[in-house]
Design a protein around this motif. Structure first.
Motif, PDB file in Angstrom:
ATOM      1  N   LEU A 190      -6.141  11.329   0.678  1.00  0.00           N
ATOM      2  CA  LEU A 190      -5.493  12.266  -0.241  1.00  0.00           C
ATOM      3  C   LEU A 190      -3.975  12.025  -0.208  1.00  0.00           C
ATOM      4  CD1 LEU A 190      -6.101  14.742  -2.105  1.00  0.00           C
ATOM      5  CD2 LEU A 190      -5.558  16.179  -0.128  1.00  0.00           C
ATOM      6  N   PRO A 191      -3.473  11.057  -0.974  1.00  0.00           N
ATOM      7  CA  PRO A 191      -2.038  10.719  -0.954  1.00  0.00           C
ATOM      8  C   PRO A 191      -1.198  11.750  -1.705  1.00  0.00           C
ATOM      9  CG  PRO A 191      -3.182   9.317  -2.525  1.00  0.00           C
ATOM     10  CD  PRO A 191      -4.240  10.151  -1.853  1.00  0.00           C
ATOM     11  N   VAL A 192      -0.931  12.877  -1.068  1.00  0.00           N
ATOM     12  CA  VAL A 192      -0.207  13.974  -1.716  1.00  0.00           C
ATOM     13  C   VAL A 192       1.195  13.529  -2.118  1.00  0.00           C
ATOM     14  CG1 VAL A 192      -1.524  15.818  -0.636  1.00  0.00           C
ATOM     15  CG2 VAL A 192       0.444  14.853   0.563  1.00  0.00           C
ATOM     16  N   ALA A 193       1.612  13.957  -3.307  1.00  0.00           N
ATOM     17  CA  ALA A 193       2.856  13.450  -3.900  1.00  0.00           C
ATOM     18  C   ALA A 193       4.097  13.855  -3.116  1.00  0.00           C
ATOM     19  CB  ALA A 193       2.964  13.923  -5.347  1.00  0.00           C
ATOM     20  N   VAL A 225       0.876  -1.167   0.000  1.00  0.00           N
ATOM     21  CA  VAL A 225       0.000   0.000   0.000  1.00  0.00           C
ATOM     22  C   VAL A 225       0.913   1.216   0.000  1.00  0.00           C
ATOM     23  CG1 VAL A 225      -1.827   1.224   1.208  1.00  0.00           C
ATOM     24  CG2 VAL A 225      -1.755  -1.282   1.268  1.00  0.00           C
ATOM     25  N   PRO A 226       0.959   1.983  -1.099  1.00  0.00           N
ATOM     26  CA  PRO A 226       1.972   3.039  -1.249  1.00  0.00           C
ATOM     27  C   PRO A 226       2.033   4.037  -0.098  1.00  0.00           C
ATOM     28  CG  PRO A 226       0.899   2.642  -3.352  1.00  0.00           C
ATOM     29  CD  PRO A 226       0.153   1.817  -2.330  1.00  0.00           C
ATOM     30  N   PHE A 227       0.878   4.519   0.391  1.00  0.00           N
ATOM     31  CA  PHE A 227       0.955   5.545   1.427  1.00  0.00           C
ATOM     32  C   PHE A 227       1.472   4.985   2.751  1.00  0.00           C
ATOM     33  CE2 PHE A 227      -3.334   4.111   2.593  1.00  0.00           C
ATOM     34  CZ  PHE A 227      -3.385   4.318   3.966  1.00  0.00           C
ATOM     35  N   LEU A 228       1.238   3.699   3.018  1.00  0.00           N
ATOM     36  CA  LEU A 228       1.800   3.084   4.221  1.00  0.00           C
ATOM     37  C   LEU A 228       3.306   2.892   4.071  1.00  0.00           C
ATOM     38  CD1 LEU A 228      -0.902   0.387   5.079  1.00  0.00           C
ATOM     39  CD2 LEU A 228      -0.612   2.652   6.090  1.00  0.00           C
ATOM     40  N   ARG A 283     -11.498  16.458   0.651  1.00  0.00           N
ATOM     41  CA  ARG A 283     -11.372  17.674   1.471  1.00  0.00           C
ATOM     42  C   ARG A 283     -11.184  17.327   2.946  1.00  0.00           C
ATOM     43  NH1 ARG A 283     -15.763  21.997  -1.112  1.00  0.00           N
ATOM     44  NH2 ARG A 283     -14.849  22.032  -3.210  1.00  0.00           N
ATOM     45  N   ILE A 284     -11.829  16.269   3.380  1.00  0.00           N
ATOM     46  CA  ILE A 284     -11.600  15.804   4.756  1.00  0.00           C
ATOM     47  C   ILE A 284     -10.145  15.368   4.911  1.00  0.00           C
ATOM     48  CG2 ILE A 284     -12.199  14.022   6.453  1.00  0.00           C
ATOM     49  CD1 ILE A 284     -15.037  14.045   5.267  1.00  0.00           C
ATOM     50  N   GLY A 285      -9.632  14.671   3.887  1.00  0.00           N
ATOM     51  CA  GLY A 285      -8.229  14.269   3.906  1.00  0.00           C
ATOM     52  C   GLY A 285      -7.308  15.466   4.010  1.00  0.00           C
ATOM     53  N   LEU A 286      -7.595  16.524   3.241  1.00  0.00           N
ATOM     54  CA  LEU A 286      -6.789  17.748   3.300  1.00  0.00           C
ATOM     55  C   LEU A 286      -6.856  18.376   4.685  1.00  0.00           C
ATOM     56  CD1 LEU A 286      -5.060  19.882   1.886  1.00  0.00           C
ATOM     57  CD2 LEU A 286      -7.190  21.003   1.153  1.00  0.00           C
ATOM     58  N   ALA A 287      -8.055  18.396   5.273  1.00  0.00           N
ATOM     59  CA  ALA A 287      -8.215  18.966   6.615  1.00  0.00           C
ATOM     60  C   ALA A 287      -7.401  18.179   7.638  1.00  0.00           C
ATOM     61  CB  ALA A 287      -9.697  18.971   7.002  1.00  0.00           C
ATOM     62  N   LEU A 288      -7.418  16.863   7.527  1.00  0.00           N
ATOM     63  CA  LEU A 288      -6.648  16.037   8.456  1.00  0.00           C
ATOM     64  C   LEU A 288      -5.149  16.260   8.290  1.00  0.00           C
ATOM     65  CD1 LEU A 288      -8.688  12.708   8.245  1.00  0.00           C
ATOM     66  CD2 LEU A 288      -8.519  14.235  10.219  1.00  0.00           C
ATOM     67  N   LEU A 289      -4.700  16.406   7.055  1.00  0.00           N
ATOM     68  CA  LEU A 289      -3.273  16.632   6.808  1.00  0.00           C
ATOM     69  C   LEU A 289      -2.824  17.991   7.327  1.00  0.00           C
ATOM     70  CD1 LEU A 289      -2.852  15.125   3.218  1.00  0.00           C
ATOM     71  CD2 LEU A 289      -2.210  14.102   5.399  1.00  0.00           C
TER      72      LEU A 289
END
Length: 379
Positions: free
Chosen positions: A271-274, A12-15, A227-233
């Motif tokens: 939201l897996p930001v690069a 899983v890339p983000f992990l 957007r929830i992902g962005l808020a959490l980040l």
């Protein structure tokens, strides 16, 4: 679990990215702190450097999340707990045993090595024994915590289905840790240090991996998921500064790291930001265990060179950055080779062996309602 986080996926890339970044963060703090006196760093950078120990807790959260992902595989086995235990053993033990052998040949850190310490490290029981919790392996205390957590994880997973139950497990684990701390002086001579390394103190951090595992698929279905992902980040750096400034309340500020890293895991899942999740960080994640176990050995060997760099370079921050770059330039290729020639082959063989020993349930019989052999029980 839904979507791209299905347990059938190998990676899983983000992990992986979080594992890689956590490993590098631990290297950063140890390059600064292991030399005595420590390598000085400019104040604007030092807050991030000295808190590199948080990388360990990020590992713990990611580990619990990953274990939840793997459980459906074990649920299809005749002996799921045995299969789980064997896979964990072959994932952790071979490289750990290799570093024990290296330490027995040359004791880099000056830790006490005798028959009892070797036995406790080989059986992964050192976390439970006063005076031996730090391990023969430099920075190996975390492996002791992880292995004890593996022992209890199948039962936690079974009884913490869903977000609410996982949160309940977190609060229960804090209660247990608090009661343990209140009474530990009755059992050990150095209660604070024993508690600091104890699985009971660290366990609440792991529970945020479970919470994140159950929360992520719920938020994936939300129309405002990204957007929830962005808020959490964006919440993560705010939480970092609150923790480091001691501006948190209710429970021990250490456990707020679990909140922070739980938010990071869910945020990147949505939201897996690069800038965080990319091929480089994911690749580092795949060799992160080797990086973690090797880096302290290299740092100890390189300390005289680091001191020479300090003497030649006027800026302490530049001297630190050069020392860090030199360390990573040696650790990362060595970790890749160790991962390629030792860790990966043994782990793959261990998975095949574990699958054979654990067995597979008669899926066809289950589907048609036919009885399954008694061998399929959890025991």
């Amino acid at each position: 679990m839904a979507g791209s986080y299905n347990a059938s996926l190998n990676r899983v890339p983000f992990l992986d990215a979080l594992r890689g970044l956590a490993a590098i963060w631990v290297v950063v703090v140890h390059v600064a702190m292991l030399p005595s006196p420590r390598l000085p760093v400019a104040p604007f950078l030092d807050l991030f450097v000295v808190n590199g120990t948080m990388g360990v807790d990020l590992f713990f959260v990611v580990s619990a999340f990953s274990l939840c992902l793997s459980m459906p595989v074990h649920d299809r086995e005749v002996r799921p707990i045995l299969g789980f235990a064997l896979r964990r053993f072959f994932r952790i033990a071979p490289l750990f045993y290799l570093i024990i052998l290296v330490m027995c040949i040359h004791n880099f850190s000056g830790v006490k090595i005798d028959g009892k310490s070797i036995l406790l490290n080989m059986t992964f029981l050192f976390n439970l024994v006063p005076g031996y919790q730090t391990s023969i392996v430099p920075a190996g205390w975390t492996v002791g915590v992880e292995m004890v957590f593996y022992m209890i994880f199948p039962f936690l997973y079974r009884f913490s289905k869903g977000v609410i139950l996982s949160v309940s497990v977190f609060f229960a684990s804090i209660c247990i840790a608090t009661l343990f701390f209140m009474n530990i002086n009755l059992f050990v001579a150095d209660p604070f240090n024993y508690y600091l390394y104890s699985i009971l103190y660290r366990a609440p951090i792991f529970t945020f991996g479970l919470i994140a595992f159950y929360l992520l698929p719920l938020l994936e279905k939300h129309p405002e998921g990204k957007r929830i992902g962005l808020a959490l980040l964006t919440f993560v750096p705010v939480m970092f500064f609150a923790i480091t400034a001691n501006k948190v309340a209710i429970f021990d500020k250490y456990y707020w790291e679990g909140v922070m890293f739980g938010a990071l895991v869910v945020g990147l899942g949505l939201l897996p930001v690069a800038v965080i999740v990319n091929p480089v960080s994911a690749w580092l994640g795949r060799i992160s265990y080797s990086v973690y176990l090797l880096h302290s050995l290299f740092i100890v060997v390189l300390i005289p060179t680091m001191r020479s760099i300090q003497g030649m370079v006027e800026s302490p921050t530049i001297a630190f950055m050069l020392s860090l770059t030199m360390t990573l330039a040696l650790v990362i290729p060595s970790a890749f080779l160790l991962n390629y020639f030792v860790e990966d082959p043994v782990n793959k063989w261990g998975k095949r062996f574990s699958s054979r020993v654990a067995g597979r349930k008669n899926v066809g019989a289950l589907a048609t309602g036919e009885p399954v052999l008694a061998e399929s029980s959890m025991g």
